[in-house]
Design an enzyme around this catalytic site. Structure first.
Site, PDB file in Angstrom:
ATOM      1  N   ARG A 192      -5.673  -2.717   8.101  1.00  0.00           N
ATOM      2  CA  ARG A 192      -6.865  -3.486   7.695  1.00  0.00           C
ATOM      3  C   ARG A 192      -6.424  -4.646   6.828  1.00  0.00           C
ATOM      4  O   ARG A 192      -5.329  -4.633   6.276  1.00  0.00           O
ATOM      5  CB  ARG A 192      -7.784  -2.588   6.835  1.00  0.00           C
ATOM      6  CG  ARG A 192      -8.578  -1.595   7.606  1.00  0.00           C
ATOM      7  CD  ARG A 192      -9.313  -0.672   6.661  1.00  0.00           C
ATOM      8  NE  ARG A 192      -8.451   0.418   6.222  1.00  0.00           N
ATOM      9  CZ  ARG A 192      -8.152   0.696   4.962  1.00  0.00           C
ATOM     10  NH1 ARG A 192      -8.617  -0.036   3.989  1.00  0.00           N
ATOM     11  NH2 ARG A 192      -7.359   1.709   4.668  1.00  0.00           N
ATOM     12  N   ASP A 221       0.823  -1.210   0.000  1.00  0.00           N
ATOM     13  CA  ASP A 221       0.000   0.000   0.000  1.00  0.00           C
ATOM     14  C   ASP A 221       0.863   1.269   0.000  1.00  0.00           C
ATOM     15  O   ASP A 221       2.002   1.242   0.460  1.00  0.00           O
ATOM     16  CB  ASP A 221      -0.859  -0.033   1.275  1.00  0.00           C
ATOM     17  CG  ASP A 221      -2.175   0.668   1.067  1.00  0.00           C
ATOM     18  OD1 ASP A 221      -2.399   1.232  -0.017  1.00  0.00           O
ATOM     19  OD2 ASP A 221      -2.982   0.672   2.013  1.00  0.00           O
ATOM     20  N   GLY A 236       0.074   5.456  -4.365  1.00  0.00           N
ATOM     21  CA  GLY A 236      -0.571   6.716  -4.736  1.00  0.00           C
ATOM     22  C   GLY A 236      -0.094   7.862  -3.857  1.00  0.00           C
ATOM     23  O   GLY A 236       0.194   8.970  -4.337  1.00  0.00           O
ATOM     24  N   LEU A 238      12.552 -19.448  -4.676  1.00  0.00           N
ATOM     25  CA  LEU A 238      11.398 -18.725  -4.128  1.00  0.00           C
ATOM     26  C   LEU A 238      10.154 -18.864  -5.013  1.00  0.00           C
ATOM     27  O   LEU A 238      10.249 -18.745  -6.237  1.00  0.00           O
ATOM     28  CB  LEU A 238      11.756 -17.233  -4.022  1.00  0.00           C
ATOM     29  CG  LEU A 238      10.645 -16.300  -3.548  1.00  0.00           C
ATOM     30  CD1 LEU A 238      10.575 -16.262  -2.030  1.00  0.00           C
ATOM     31  CD2 LEU A 238      10.850 -14.888  -4.081  1.00  0.00           C
ATOM     32  N   TRP A 286     -11.041  -2.713  -9.570  1.00  0.00           N
ATOM     33  CA  TRP A 286     -11.686  -2.392 -10.853  1.00  0.00           C
ATOM     34  C   TRP A 286     -12.466  -1.085 -10.766  1.00  0.00           C
ATOM     35  O   TRP A 286     -12.759  -0.463 -11.782  1.00  0.00           O
ATOM     36  CB  TRP A 286     -12.640  -3.512 -11.284  1.00  0.00           C
ATOM     37  CG  TRP A 286     -11.966  -4.813 -11.575  1.00  0.00           C
ATOM     38  CD1 TRP A 286     -12.033  -5.944 -10.817  1.00  0.00           C
ATOM     39  CD2 TRP A 286     -11.126  -5.140 -12.702  1.00  0.00           C
ATOM     40  NE1 TRP A 286     -11.282  -6.954 -11.397  1.00  0.00           N
ATOM     41  CE2 TRP A 286     -10.719  -6.485 -12.553  1.00  0.00           C
ATOM     42  CE3 TRP A 286     -10.680  -4.427 -13.824  1.00  0.00           C
ATOM     43  CZ2 TRP A 286      -9.898  -7.135 -13.466  1.00  0.00           C
ATOM     44  CZ3 TRP A 286      -9.862  -5.079 -14.735  1.00  0.00           C
ATOM     45  CH2 TRP A 286      -9.470  -6.411 -14.551  1.00  0.00           C
ATOM     46  N   ARG A 308      -0.628   9.351  -9.912  1.00  0.00           N
ATOM     47  CA  ARG A 308      -0.682   8.106  -9.126  1.00  0.00           C
ATOM     48  C   ARG A 308       0.058   6.963  -9.807  1.00  0.00           C
ATOM     49  O   ARG A 308       0.724   6.155  -9.158  1.00  0.00           O
ATOM     50  CB  ARG A 308      -2.139   7.673  -8.912  1.00  0.00           C
ATOM     51  CG  ARG A 308      -2.879   8.467  -7.859  1.00  0.00           C
ATOM     52  CD  ARG A 308      -4.336   8.052  -7.810  1.00  0.00           C
ATOM     53  NE  ARG A 308      -4.531   6.639  -7.461  1.00  0.00           N
ATOM     54  CZ  ARG A 308      -4.448   6.162  -6.224  1.00  0.00           C
ATOM     55  NH1 ARG A 308      -4.182   6.970  -5.216  1.00  0.00           N
ATOM     56  NH2 ARG A 308      -4.631   4.885  -5.984  1.00  0.00           N
ATOM     57  N   HIS A 324       2.696   3.699  -8.791  1.00  0.00           N
ATOM     58  CA  HIS A 324       2.547   2.274  -9.095  1.00  0.00           C
ATOM     59  C   HIS A 324       3.807   1.750  -9.793  1.00  0.00           C
ATOM     60  O   HIS A 324       4.280   0.653  -9.521  1.00  0.00           O
ATOM     61  CB  HIS A 324       1.337   2.033 -10.006  1.00  0.00           C
ATOM     62  CG  HIS A 324       0.038   2.384  -9.363  1.00  0.00           C
ATOM     63  ND1 HIS A 324      -0.247   2.069  -8.052  1.00  0.00           N
ATOM     64  CD2 HIS A 324      -1.068   3.018  -9.833  1.00  0.00           C
ATOM     65  CE1 HIS A 324      -1.461   2.486  -7.753  1.00  0.00           C
ATOM     66  NE2 HIS A 324      -1.984   3.079  -8.810  1.00  0.00           N
TER      67      HIS A 324
END
Ligand code: V07
Length: 264
Positions: A212, A38, A41, A149, A87, A51, A55
């Site tokens: 969260r 997270d 942005g 991995l 989406w 933004r 990413h």
């Protein structure tokens, strides 16, 4: 003179990191680390960039952290790249995001092969654009025999969706007489999930100060240790990962190897 100093400083940092890695390797490492990446942005906003620039920078962090996790000896790294809720973002942002798997794999597939990394994906692949599907499928096929991995991308993934799909498959198996209601057990449910071939995450990391789960691996995280950091994903580095691993090991040591739920 300044250059020399900086280089010296760099070296000092990397020696320090090496030592921390070696110490961590003397103890039980988390086999499976899952990350909610997270803050991309927000990283861009802080720099007055669009933004999508965040990413893109976040994608470079994926490369760096994948390589490092493999070097440390982590067995599985699951990265939440795109959720079923994503989406709803502006069309142009979604289109950009859907180009990232291709860009990542075009640039880094050779080095993933060199590092013996196996690419996997969990999520609903059918709903991805054809070009994304093609790139990811090719990478999964090409790396299928690698035994380093496991780099598991959660792409168009949602945990509730995963559970809904699993329940439907179980219902169908019962309806068709392949299974009885009493056959439904925790182990059996596991085998219907998208993680059926993986061990459960030992450590969950979420960056950027959010605390969260956002519909991520709800079933699989039942016994996982959580580690949260305010660092934004594009700023996340090797030192952050080793800190998370050290915290995980400290908690394990406190339990004395016995997980709390096993003592109940
Ligand atoms: C995405 C970069 C990381 C931060 C989170 C959002 C943006 C790598 C991939 C990827 C996915 C599958 C694959 C190879 C690479 C990726 C999306 C977004 C949609 F096989 N980063 N990254 N995919 N971001």
């Amino acid at each position: 003179m300044l250059k020399k100093l900086i280089r010296k400083n760099d070296k000092a940092i990397s020696i320090y990191l090496n030592e921390r890695v070696e110490n961590a390797q003397k103890e039980q490492l988390p086999d499976h680390i899952a990350i909610i990446m997270d803050g991309n942005g927000r990283w861009a906003k802080k720099r007055a960039l669009p933004r999508v620039a965040g990413h893109h920078e976040g994608m470079q962090t994926v490369r760096k952290i994948t390589r490092f996790a493999n070097e440390v000896g982590i067995k599985t790294l699951t990265l939440y790249a795109f959720s079923t809720e994503n989406w709803k973002r502006p069309k142009i942002e979604v289109e950009f995001l859907m180009r990232l798997p291709e860009e990542f794999l075009n640039s880094y597939l050779p080095e993933l092969m060199e590092q013996n990394i196996q690419v996997r994906m969990m999520g609903n692949i059918e709903l991805l654009p054809e070009h994304t599907k093609k790139a990811v499928t090719k990478a999964m096929e090409q790396t299928a025999e690698n035994n380093g991995l496991i780099l598991n991308f959660a792409l168009n993934y949602g945990s509730r969706d995963e559970i809904v799909q699993a329940v439907k498959k179980i219902a169908l198996d019962i309806q068709e007489g392949n299974m009885e209601i009493n056959d439904i057990t925790e182990n059996n449910i596991n085998s219907y999930l998208m993680t059926k071939d993986l061990c459960e995450p030992d450590l969950l990391i979420r960056t950027s100060g959010e605390v969260r789960l956002s519909n991520f691996m709800l079933w699989q995280l039942a016994y996982t240790e959580f580690w949260f950091t305010d660092t934004l994903w594009p700023d996340f580095d090797q030192e952050c990962l080793i800190e998370a691993i050290e915290t995980f090991q400290k908690r394990n040591r406190r339990y004395g190897g016995i997980k709390e739920e096993e003592t109940n």
